[in-house]
Design a protein around this motif. Sequence first.
Motif, PDB file in Angstrom:
ATOM      1  N   MET A   1     -14.927 -13.414  27.850  1.00  0.00           N
ATOM      2  CA  MET A   1     -16.164 -13.471  28.619  1.00  0.00           C
ATOM      3  C   MET A   1     -17.285 -12.730  27.894  1.00  0.00           C
ATOM      4  O   MET A   1     -17.043 -11.741  27.201  1.00  0.00           O
ATOM      5  N   PHE A   2     -18.518 -13.223  28.047  1.00  0.00           N
ATOM      6  CA  PHE A   2     -19.700 -12.446  27.708  1.00  0.00           C
ATOM      7  C   PHE A   2     -20.814 -12.826  28.683  1.00  0.00           C
ATOM      8  O   PHE A   2     -20.883 -13.959  29.157  1.00  0.00           O
TER       9      PHE A   2
ATOM     10  N   VAL B   1     -20.759 -16.431  30.631  1.00  0.00           N
ATOM     11  CA  VAL B   1     -20.224 -17.459  29.726  1.00  0.00           C
ATOM     12  C   VAL B   1     -18.749 -17.174  29.487  1.00  0.00           C
ATOM     13  O   VAL B   1     -18.350 -16.031  29.217  1.00  0.00           O
ATOM     14  N   MET B   2     -17.950 -18.232  29.571  1.00  0.00           N
ATOM     15  CA  MET B   2     -16.517 -18.162  29.328  1.00  0.00           C
ATOM     16  C   MET B   2     -16.224 -18.935  28.039  1.00  0.00           C
ATOM     17  O   MET B   2     -16.437 -20.148  27.975  1.00  0.00           O
TER      18      MET B   2
ATOM     19  N   TYR C   1     -14.687 -10.013  32.667  1.00  0.00           N
ATOM     20  CA  TYR C   1     -16.027 -10.119  33.247  1.00  0.00           C
ATOM     21  C   TYR C   1     -16.536  -8.761  33.702  1.00  0.00           C
ATOM     22  O   TYR C   1     -17.696  -8.398  33.470  1.00  0.00           O
ATOM     23  N   LYS C   2     -15.650  -7.977  34.353  1.00  0.00           N
ATOM     24  CA  LYS C   2     -16.039  -6.648  34.826  1.00  0.00           C
ATOM     25  C   LYS C   2     -16.425  -5.750  33.658  1.00  0.00           C
ATOM     26  O   LYS C   2     -17.370  -4.953  33.749  1.00  0.00           O
ATOM     27  N   ALA C   3     -15.722  -5.891  32.526  1.00  0.00           N
ATOM     28  CA  ALA C   3     -16.048  -5.095  31.344  1.00  0.00           C
ATOM     29  C   ALA C   3     -17.425  -5.472  30.798  1.00  0.00           C
ATOM     30  O   ALA C   3     -18.180  -4.612  30.325  1.00  0.00           O
TER      31      ALA C   3
ATOM     32  N   LEU D   1     -20.308  -7.878  25.972  1.00  0.00           N
ATOM     33  CA  LEU D   1     -19.105  -8.554  25.489  1.00  0.00           C
ATOM     34  C   LEU D   1     -17.880  -7.936  26.151  1.00  0.00           C
ATOM     35  O   LEU D   1     -17.731  -6.703  26.216  1.00  0.00           O
ATOM     36  N   GLY D   2     -16.989  -8.794  26.659  1.00  0.00           N
ATOM     37  CA  GLY D   2     -15.762  -8.326  27.295  1.00  0.00           C
ATOM     38  C   GLY D   2     -14.562  -8.496  26.382  1.00  0.00           C
ATOM     39  O   GLY D   2     -14.610  -9.213  25.376  1.00  0.00           O
ATOM     40  N   PRO D   3     -13.425  -7.896  26.737  1.00  0.00           N
ATOM     41  CA  PRO D   3     -12.213  -8.022  25.923  1.00  0.00           C
ATOM     42  C   PRO D   3     -11.558  -9.385  26.105  1.00  0.00           C
ATOM     43  O   PRO D   3     -11.911 -10.156  26.996  1.00  0.00           O
ATOM     44  N   LEU D   4     -10.624  -9.688  25.261  1.00  0.00           N
ATOM     45  CA  LEU D   4      -9.910 -10.955  25.289  1.00  0.00           C
ATOM     46  C   LEU D   4      -9.011 -11.019  26.517  1.00  0.00           C
ATOM     47  O   LEU D   4      -8.302 -10.058  26.840  1.00  0.00           O
ATOM     48  N   ALA D   5      -9.036 -12.157  27.234  1.00  0.00           N
ATOM     49  CA  ALA D   5      -8.160 -12.385  28.384  1.00  0.00           C
ATOM     50  C   ALA D   5      -7.002 -13.269  27.937  1.00  0.00           C
ATOM     51  O   ALA D   5      -7.201 -14.442  27.600  1.00  0.00           O
TER      52      ALA D   5
END
Length: 745
Positions: free
Chosen positions: A382-383, A436-437, A489-491, A475-479
Motif C-alpha cells: 500500500m501507499f 493505492v494498492m 494501510y495503517k502504516a 509508503l507501507g510495508p509489504l503485505a
Amino acid sequence: MRSSWFKRLLLSYLPIFIIVITFTFFVFFQLFSEQSRKEASNANKMLSLQAMRLVDTSLKVIDNMVVLETINSKPLKDFFKSNTNSDPYITIAAVQKLKEMITYYPLIDSIYMVRYTDGFVLSDATNSFVKDYADQDFIEQYQISKTPKWTDGRNFEQFKMIGGKQVVSLVRGSPYMKNDLGMIVINVATESLHKLTKDLYDTKNSFIQTQDTSGKLLFGSSMNEGGAEINSQYVSSYTNWKYGSGLVHGGLVRFISSLYNVWFVIGLLMIVMGLLWMIYVTRRHSKPIEQIAAKFSSYSLPIAGGGARRGKTDEFAFIESALDNILDQARQYQQKYQEDLHLRTRDLFHQLIDGGANLTLVEWELEAKPLKLPTPTGRCQMFVVEIDKYGDFCNNYSKGDQHLLKFTLRTVIEEIASKLDSRLWSEWTSASHLSVMLFETPEANLDEPTTLPQLADQVRGWTEQNLKFTITIGLGPLAEIVNEIPMSYKACMEALKYKTVLGENRLISSEDIASQGQAEVYSHLGAIRWLVQSFRTGEDHWIEEYDAWFMQLKQGLLTNDEIMNVMNYLIYFFGREVSGWSKEIQQMWAQESLPKLSEQIDNGYSLDQLREGIKPVLIELYDTIQQMRDTRQHTAMIREMRKFIELDYANPNMSLEFLGEHFKMNAKYVSKLFKENTGQKFVDFLIEMRMQEAQRLLTETTYSVQEVAERVGYTSAISFSRVFKKVVGYSPGEYRTDHLRRANG
C-alpha cells in the motif's frame, strides 16, 4: 447485413431526393429569372428617364445661356444693330463671343447669327450672306415659322469640302421677345448627345434610342432587330423627343420567361412520379415490418390509449410500446448496475484496508472479476498520496477544477504504473488522500526495494512539474497475505502524520519513522517557558533560543497533531505572560499579534514554514514592547530637558553639548530624542523661547537692544537683531516703535 439494408434504403429513396431537388432547382431558376426580368425592366425605365433628363438639362442650359447672352452681351447687341459699313471691330468682337460660348459649352457644335437688316450671316468659322450661305433654307423657314424650340434632326453642312453632320438646332431671335433684328442658331451634333448618354449603360446588355417628333432616329442604337425590344419609353416635355430603352437580348429573356408553364408542367410530373415511387417503396418495405409485428404478437403488454382501432390492432403502437418497455428495463438495469458497480468497488476497497472483509485470495478474485478490477496476487503493498496544503488547494480551485485535478492525478498514477509493468488499484478514501494498492507481478517483484519507491517518486516528480500543487506519499510495508493489507494501510497513514516534521513533497515510509528517535511533547514545554521568559525580560538572545528550539523540534519526531499542540501551547504561554503587562501591550497582543500567530499556525504545513511565519510576528511584538519602554524613559528625560531650557534659556552656553554634559548623554542622541518626542529641533525650540522673552522685554521695559540681547542669552546685539528679524520680521527697534505707535492710537 447492415450494409445491404443501407444500400437498399439509399437506392430506394434516392430517386425521390433527385426529383425533389430537380423540382426545387426549376422553381428557384424560374423565380430568379422572373425577378431578374423585373429588375431589368425597372432598370431600363430608370435608364430612359435618366437619359431624357440628362439631355433635357444640357439643352436647357444652352438655351438659357443663349437667352442671357442676347440680353446682356454687348458684342452681340452691337452686331445686330450694325451694318456692312460699320466698324469691323464689331464683327471681330462678335466672333470672339461666339467662340467663347462654344468654349464654355463643349456640347455646342457650331453657332451662327443672321442680321435681318442686310442678310449678313456670321458664324464662329466664316461669314457670308443668306443667299450664299449653305443653311439658307433653314434660315428662311425659321423667318416664316419663328418657333423658338429645338428642331428635329437635320443635316447641317457649313463647308462643302468637309461635308455635313446630323445636328439639332436651337433658334433664338434678337433682341429677346421682339426678334426683329436677327437670330442666333445653335447647332448641337446628335453624336455629342449620344456620347452624353452612352456612359449611362452597358452597350453589351442594354440600349437607348431617341426619336425626334417625326419618329426618325435621332441618336442611339436601332435595336428593333436581332431579338431586342423596347421595355420603356418616355416623351420629353421640353423637346417632344421619345426616349426608349431595352435589353439587347430581350427576345431571349422573353423566351426563357415563356418557359414558365413548361417548367410548371415538368414539376407536376416529377411530383406525380415521386408519389408513385414512394408508394412502391413503402409497399416493398412494409413486408419486413409485418414480419416483426408477427413475432411480437405473442408478447403480452397493455398498451396505453388502446391497442385497437375500429376492431383492428395497431401493430406500430404495439411494437413501439413493447420496444420502449424492453429498452427502458434494459436502461434501468444498466444504470443500476453501473451505480452498484462503483459503490461495490469502493466498498470492497474499504473492507480490504479497514480489515472488515475476511476474504481469501480466491474469494477476492471472484469479487474482482465482475467489478473489472485488477486480478489480485498473493502479495501487495500500500501507499497513500496526500495533497499538500489542502486548504490552499480548495481555496485556489473551484469544485469542478478540484475533481478534474484529482482525476488527472489518479490517471497519471495508473499510466506510470503501466509503463513500469505494474498493476494497481486506487481509490479516493478521503478528500485529500488517494490510497493505492500495488500488486506483485512477474515484471514488478515487490521484494526489490526500488519497485514501490521508484513508482511513488515518479508520481511525485510528475505532479510537482506539471500540476500547481505537490503531494506527499506515505509508503507501507509489504503485505504477504490479504489480512495484512490493513496493517500496510495503517502504516502509510501513520507515516503521513509526521509530514510536518519531515517536510512536504517527499516520500515517507515506516522505516523513516522507525530510524528516527521519538521525542516527548513535554520535553519542549520547558524550552517554551524559557523562550518566553527571555522575550519578557527583553534579552536580545531570545531569537537564538527560538531558532535552537525549532532545530530541536526538527530533530525529534512529533506527529502533525503534536506539533499543532506545541504551537498552541506557545501561543497560550505568550498570552499568559502578556496579561501581566501594560494595557497597551495587551491590546496590541489581542488585536494584532494573536490573530497573526493563529493564522500562521492554521496555515502552517511544515516546521520550516511555521518557524519563518511565527518569527516576524514575535519580532514585531518585541520591537514594539521595547519601543514603548524606551519611549516612557525618553519622555521623562525630554520633559526634564524642556524644563531645564525654560529655566536657563538666557545662558549663552546653552547648546546640545551643554545639555548632553548636564544629562550625561551624547549630544547627537539628545538631538534625536528631542526631535522624536517634541517634533521640533532643539535649536528651534531654544530660539522660540528666547524670541518670546525678547518681545516681552521690548514692549514692557525700556532696556536697550544690547541689554535685551544679554537677558535672552546673546552676547552680541548684532547676532540678536539678525535672529529677531528673521523670526519676527522686524528689527528690535522697529518692533518696539511699531508697538508704541499702536498703543498710542
